[in-house]
Design an enzyme around this catalytic site. Structure first.
Site, mmCIF file in Angstrom:
data_model
loop_
_atom_site.group_PDB
_atom_site.id
_atom_site.type_symbol
_atom_site.label_atom_id
_atom_site.label_comp_id
_atom_site.label_asym_id
_atom_site.label_seq_id
_atom_site.Cartn_x
_atom_site.Cartn_y
_atom_site.Cartn_z
ATOM 1 N N GLU A 266 0.823 -1.197 0.000
ATOM 2 C CA GLU A 266 0.000 0.000 0.000
ATOM 3 C C GLU A 266 0.864 1.257 0.000
ATOM 4 O O GLU A 266 1.808 1.359 0.789
ATOM 5 C CB GLU A 266 -0.901 0.037 1.239
ATOM 6 C CG GLU A 266 -1.901 -1.097 1.322
ATOM 7 C CD GLU A 266 -2.727 -1.058 2.593
ATOM 8 O OE1 GLU A 266 -3.893 -1.473 2.545
ATOM 9 O OE2 GLU A 266 -2.213 -0.616 3.647
ATOM 10 N N CYS A 267 0.547 2.190 -0.842
ATOM 11 C CA CYS A 267 1.127 3.530 -0.874
ATOM 12 C C CYS A 267 2.656 3.502 -0.817
ATOM 13 O O CYS A 267 3.298 3.152 -1.790
ATOM 14 C CB CYS A 267 0.535 4.385 0.247
ATOM 15 S SG CYS A 267 0.666 6.165 -0.041
ATOM 16 N N GLY A 268 3.267 3.831 0.301
ATOM 17 C CA GLY A 268 4.719 3.817 0.383
ATOM 18 C C GLY A 268 5.303 2.458 0.068
ATOM 19 O O GLY A 268 6.366 2.342 -0.568
ATOM 20 N N MET B 172 5.265 2.113 -3.648
ATOM 21 C CA MET B 172 6.370 2.877 -4.234
ATOM 22 C C MET B 172 7.675 2.082 -4.177
ATOM 23 O O MET B 172 8.471 2.087 -5.113
ATOM 24 C CB MET B 172 6.529 4.209 -3.495
ATOM 25 C CG MET B 172 5.353 5.158 -3.678
ATOM 26 S SD MET B 172 5.298 6.479 -2.437
ATOM 27 C CE MET B 172 6.831 7.354 -2.815
ATOM 28 N N SER C 260 -1.067 -0.742 -4.539
ATOM 29 C CA SER C 260 -2.046 0.326 -4.693
ATOM 30 C C SER C 260 -1.675 1.503 -3.810
ATOM 31 O O SER C 260 -1.006 1.347 -2.781
ATOM 32 C CB SER C 260 -3.439 -0.188 -4.301
ATOM 33 O OG SER C 260 -4.359 0.876 -4.180
#
Length: 458
Positions: free
Chosen positions: A332-334, A337, A434
């Site tokens: 998720e998110c970080g 990335m 995501s």
């Protein structure tokens, strides 16, 4: 018996986080056991709560989850906990009545207070106000007759004369509202902040001296024992028995200063579904935990630690090999990335990440997305069958600058108003990434499905 209190604010920035932490610190210093909660999707405040109370903080959110789920999370960590706390402090979000909508209480602190029948201590920034403060308090305390107020606490008061004026105004215009105290402004107590909010507890842990200073500050203005006696008591209900499934999968959970955004109840639901959680650090460790059959990367600040993450080539390769093997990876998110080919900093420097997705992200100077999200899956995945629905939150400064042509976007995304057009929920092999932080309690089947997928990959 456990007593409970909601600390609400007139607006964001009025000081409710500092007041909440100071109140927790004062109670703990008096030998009381305190359980903290945070209204809304915030990950950072619960970390600071945990430092002060010594107990894991939990989120209560009225948009991502329903009333029954909020009440369940609250009761299982208070009157039905093995170590029952003396006081439950629920820190609010934004202003007391602010939430997901301008026309309803959904997602607001007021909604949670009403669901739990908890009284509200209203924190108000009294700078540059005297008699006008009474008008403000009168409006807040009469806005929703369904709320109960334990009192009002004025913050950032300038002088003894200011205190006198505020007390006079309250006595004249709000005689039925308890004035709990007036707190002098003290900028030395503030927790440092940056983009996305306060600095995390991992990077700026509140020292014992800081906690004592906060406790001194609030005790200088509030009669803690007298105020505590005004709070309602919770009475034990029937013991909750939540049977845990037998352990059937070891799941590695990235946990360090770069990856620290996890809802505590996400981890609990994974364990109840049969997961043994093994925490590891992509910053410090050279390899993944032994014997794991799935990986979970939460959000955090990979952009702040991008150079260290890039330098740990051994871990990056281990994550890439794990993803390439087809074993389940959820990010998720970080964490998402980190799984990309590269992260480009705001200065334009491209740093290598894991390469599980052949895409790049770039940091921007302001929010690229902020708000509640509901996802519906359009294909089978490690989170379950098609048409699985769950709710979460999105907040980030980065954006995808180079897309992966082989990654399938399986999320249909809706915000509080309508369906959104952008691609989300990217799948490659059994890796799902995501920008949306999902709250598994919005659909506990997510946790079961992910553990099922990990167990099948052993």
């Amino acid at each position: 018996m456990t007593r409970m209190l909601v600390v609400g604010g007139t607006h964001s920035g009025c000081g409710k986080t500092l007041v909440s932490l100071a109140l927790m610190a004062a109670l703990v210093r008096r030998g009381l056991k305190v359980q903290a909660f945070k209204v809304g999707p915030d990950f950072i405040d619960p970390g600071h709560h945990a430092i002060v109370t010594g107990r894991t903080g939990h989120n209560l959110d009225g948009w991502m989850t329903d009333a029954g789920t909020v009440q369940d999370i609250f009761t299982r960590h208070t009157i039905q906990a093995q170590d029952v706390p003396d006081v439950a402090i629920i820190e609010g979000v934004m202003g007391l009545f602010d939430g997901a909508s301008g026309s309803s209480e959904s997602g607001s602190t007021a909604e949670i207070a009403k669901w739990l029948n908890a009284p509200v201590l209203l924190v108000a920034d009294a700078r540059s106000m005297a008699r006008s403060a009474a008008a403000l308090i009168q409006g807040y305390t009469s806005f929703d007759p369904g709320l109960t107020f334990a009192g009002v606490l004025f913050n950032r008061v300038g002088s003894d004369n200011h205190v006198s004026l505020l007390a006079e105004a309250m006595k004249t215009y709000c005689p039925d509202v308890h004035l709990a105290g007036c707190l002098q402004r003290d900028d030395t107590l503030a927790v440092p902040s940056r983009h996305l909010g306060l600095m995390t507890a991992d990077e700026h842990p509140l020292s014992a001296e800081h906690r004592d200073a906060m406790a001194d500050w609030i005790e200088s203005a509030v009669d803690i024992p007298a105020f505590l006696s005004l709070l309602p008591e919770l009475y034990p209900g029937l013991p909750r028995v939540t049977p845990k499934a037998p352990v059937r999968a070891r799941i590695g959970v990235a946990r360090d200063a770069a990856f620290c955004f996890y809802y505590a109840d996400n981890l609990r639901l994974l364990e109840e579904a049969g997961a043994e959680l093994c925490f590891f650090s992509p910053l410090e460790d050279e390899d993944l935990p032994e014997g794991v059959s799935g990986l979970y990367f939460g959000g955090g600040y990979p952009e702040v630690h991008a150079e260290a993450l890039a330098d740990n080539e051994s871990m990056r390769r281990a994550v890439f090999r794990f993803s390439e093997s087809g074993k389940p990876v959820y990010a998720e998110c970080g964490g998402f990335m980190y799984l990309m080919q590269g992260l480009r900093t705001g200065a334009g420097t491209l740093l290598p990440m894991c390469g599980c997705f052949a895409m790049e992200c770039r940091m921007d100077v302001r929010f690229r997305a902020l708000g509640y999200r509901e996802i519906t899956t359009m294909a089978p995945s490690i989170l379950g069958a098609p048409w699985t629905v769950a709710r979460g939150h999105e907040f980030h400064y980065s954006h995808i600058s180079e897309e992966d042509p082989e990654a399938l976007a399986i999320y249909k995304l809706r915000d509080r108003r309508d369906w959104r057009p952008q691609s989300e929920g990217f799948v490659r092999r059994n890796t799902l990434g995501s920008y949306v932080h999902l709250h598994f309690a919005s659909n506990p089947a997510l946790a079961t499905a992910f553990v099922d997928a990990c167990a099948g990959a052993r």
